[in-house]
Every structure is written in structure tokens, then in C-alpha cells.
Motif scaffolding. Structure first.
Motif, mmCIF file in Angstrom:
data_model
loop_
_atom_site.group_PDB
_atom_site.id
_atom_site.type_symbol
_atom_site.label_atom_id
_atom_site.label_comp_id
_atom_site.label_asym_id
_atom_site.label_seq_id
_atom_site.Cartn_x
_atom_site.Cartn_y
_atom_site.Cartn_z
ATOM 1 N N GLY A 33 0.825 -1.202 -0.067
ATOM 2 C CA GLY A 33 -0.113 -0.061 -0.072
ATOM 3 C C GLY A 33 0.863 1.328 0.089
ATOM 4 N N LYS A 34 2.202 1.109 0.126
ATOM 5 C CA LYS A 34 3.129 2.441 -0.001
ATOM 6 C C LYS A 34 4.175 2.090 -0.765
ATOM 7 C CE LYS A 34 1.691 4.593 4.295
ATOM 8 N NZ LYS A 34 2.383 4.884 5.766
ATOM 9 N N GLY A 35 4.759 3.123 -1.374
ATOM 10 C CA GLY A 35 6.098 3.088 -2.077
ATOM 11 C C GLY A 35 5.948 2.609 -3.504
ATOM 12 N N PHE A 36 6.802 1.935 -3.982
ATOM 13 C CA PHE A 36 6.659 1.369 -5.417
ATOM 14 C C PHE A 36 5.649 0.754 -5.719
ATOM 15 C CE2 PHE A 36 8.319 -1.283 -8.945
ATOM 16 C CZ PHE A 36 8.603 -0.299 -9.804
ATOM 17 N N VAL A 37 5.161 -0.150 -4.903
ATOM 18 C CA VAL A 37 4.072 -1.130 -5.003
ATOM 19 C C VAL A 37 2.667 -0.140 -5.767
ATOM 20 C CG1 VAL A 37 4.577 -2.807 -3.512
ATOM 21 C CG2 VAL A 37 2.949 -1.209 -2.889
ATOM 22 N N LEU A 38 2.771 1.073 -5.218
ATOM 23 C CA LEU A 38 1.559 1.720 -5.942
ATOM 24 C C LEU A 38 1.514 2.011 -7.268
ATOM 25 C CD1 LEU A 38 1.174 4.513 -2.993
ATOM 26 C CD2 LEU A 38 -0.319 2.320 -3.313
ATOM 27 N N ALA A 39 2.957 2.209 -7.736
ATOM 28 C CA ALA A 39 3.039 2.303 -9.189
ATOM 29 C C ALA A 39 2.956 1.010 -10.023
ATOM 30 C CB ALA A 39 4.520 3.004 -9.388
ATOM 31 N N VAL A 40 3.332 -0.114 -9.151
ATOM 32 C CA VAL A 40 3.158 -1.248 -10.014
ATOM 33 C C VAL A 40 1.451 -1.489 -10.099
ATOM 34 C CG1 VAL A 40 2.964 -3.825 -9.503
ATOM 35 C CG2 VAL A 40 5.213 -2.393 -9.107
ATOM 36 N N SER A 41 0.662 -1.290 -8.941
ATOM 37 C CA SER A 41 -0.725 -1.495 -8.804
ATOM 38 C C SER A 41 -1.462 -0.611 -10.044
ATOM 39 C CB SER A 41 -1.182 -1.283 -7.660
ATOM 40 O OG SER A 41 -0.956 -2.468 -6.757
ATOM 41 N N ARG A 42 -0.964 0.633 -9.995
ATOM 42 C CA ARG A 42 -1.590 1.617 -11.191
ATOM 43 C C ARG A 42 -1.224 0.886 -12.467
ATOM 44 N NH1 ARG A 42 0.360 5.694 -7.711
ATOM 45 N NH2 ARG A 42 2.308 5.788 -8.917
ATOM 46 N N ARG A 43 -0.339 0.089 -12.933
ATOM 47 C CA ARG A 43 -0.278 -0.423 -14.178
ATOM 48 C C ARG A 43 -0.733 -1.674 -14.333
ATOM 49 N NH1 ARG A 43 2.833 1.706 -18.514
ATOM 50 N NH2 ARG A 43 3.583 3.180 -16.945
ATOM 51 N N TRP A 44 -0.722 -2.625 -13.408
ATOM 52 C CA TRP A 44 -1.008 -4.052 -13.550
ATOM 53 C C TRP A 44 -1.978 -4.442 -11.925
ATOM 54 C CZ3 TRP A 44 4.492 -3.784 -14.038
ATOM 55 C CH2 TRP A 44 4.931 -3.284 -15.236
ATOM 56 N N SER A 45 -2.927 -5.067 -12.207
ATOM 57 C CA SER A 45 -3.488 -5.637 -11.087
ATOM 58 C C SER A 45 -2.920 -6.916 -10.517
ATOM 59 C CB SER A 45 -5.124 -5.535 -11.348
ATOM 60 O OG SER A 45 -5.413 -6.614 -12.188
ATOM 61 N N GLU A 46 -2.500 -7.754 -11.381
ATOM 62 C CA GLU A 46 -2.248 -9.126 -11.032
ATOM 63 C C GLU A 46 -1.110 -9.029 -9.956
ATOM 64 O OE1 GLU A 46 -3.141 -8.916 -15.432
ATOM 65 O OE2 GLU A 46 -1.768 -7.765 -14.059
#
Length: 160
Positions: A33-46
Motif C-alpha cells: 500500500g505504500k512506495g513502489f507497489v503503488l506504481a506497480v498496482s497503477r499499471r497492473w492489478s495481478e
């Protein structure tokens, strides 16, 4: 042995031909929920869904420090969820959550998968954001585990 290529840009938009693996460090609590994972989740949900399922079912799988999970998000793009952070930093925390030994072990798994796929690896300065690590300690691990095996590595610095 070539070194690491450093570029300014977004690691979730890897600049390379062929198969690419976007690698990042996750915590061992199942939190996303914080950091680089937010960018990952914006691009892909998987990747987030796979990570949360991996954590939820951890009693029957390899989830834990030093583990790696590979999620295919596009025909030529994978995301590597690397467990290299013990917990998360809180106001009461003493010390940083990064675990260099776990990052090292996960990078070994990443190198095996990258070699198997013939992939290049793309990442931010893993373990150095919310995990609180030092790139001076992480970079030699990347060089030894990936670059020394001939795997092309690009590190992305986001922003100005």
C-alpha cells in the motif's frame, strides 16, 4: 561483465526489447500500500492480487524472507515480488525493515528465472525506499547475483 545501466524514468515502463522482469522488494507482512507497489498496482492489478494470495496461503507455500514470486503481466513482461523486508517501519520502530540477506537470496531466485526466460531485469533502487536500506549495500548484491551471470540490469531513478 557489464555493469548496471542507470536511467531516469519509471521502472514499470521498462525500456528494452525482449522479455523483461520488473523487480521490487515487498515486506513479509502481506502489506501492499505504500512506495513502489503503488506504481506497480497503477499499471497492473495481478502482482498485488498474487502477492496477497501468496501471503494468505503462506502456511502451504514458500512465502517468507528471501522468497520470490513471478507474475506474468504482459506477453513479454513479468513482475518479481521479492520478500526482502521484515515488517514495516512505524513511529515506534527502531532500525530499518530491510534485510540484505533476504534480498540477496531473492535476487538469486530472480537470476535463475531471468536466465530461464532470457530476460532483462528492471528495478528501482530496491530495498532503499520504505525499507530503509542503503544502495551502497544493495548494489553489490545486484552485481554479484545478476550482472555477474550476464543478466542485463537497468535501475530506474524516478523524477528529477
Amino acid at each position: 561483465m557489464k555493469g548496471i545501466t542507470y536511467v531516469r524514468g519509471d521502472a514499470t515502463a521498462p525500456q528494452a526489447k525482449g522479455v523483461k522482469i520488473v523487480a521490487h522488494v515487498c515486506n513479509d507482512l502481506g502489506g501492499w500500500g505504500k512506495g513502489f507497489v503503488l506504481a506497480v498496482s497503477r499499471r497492473w492489478s495481478e502482482p498485488e492480487a498474487a502477492y496477497r494470495r501468496w501471503h494468505r496461503e503462506r502456511a502451504g507455500n514458500d512465502f517468507g524472507l528471501g522468497a520470490a514470486q513471478f507474475v506474468r503481466v504482459e506477453p513479454y513482461v513479468w513482475v518479481a515480488n521479492l520478500i526482502g523486508q521484515r515488517g514495516i517501519r512505524t513511529g515506534r520502530s527502531s532500525g530499518v525493515p530491510v534485510r540484505y540477506e533476504a534480498i540477496d537470496a531473492a535476487l538469486g531466485l530472480l537470476a535463475d528465472r531471468a536466465a530461464e526466460l532470457g530476460a532483462s531485469v528492471h528495478m528501482p533502487r530496491i530495498g532503499c525506499g520504505l525499507a530503509g536500506g542503503s544502495w551502497a549495500r544493495v548494489e553489490p548484491l545486484v552485481l554479484r547475483r545478476l550482472v555477474a551471470r550476464g543478466i542485463p540490469v537497468t535501475v530506474y531513478d524516478f523524477g528529477a
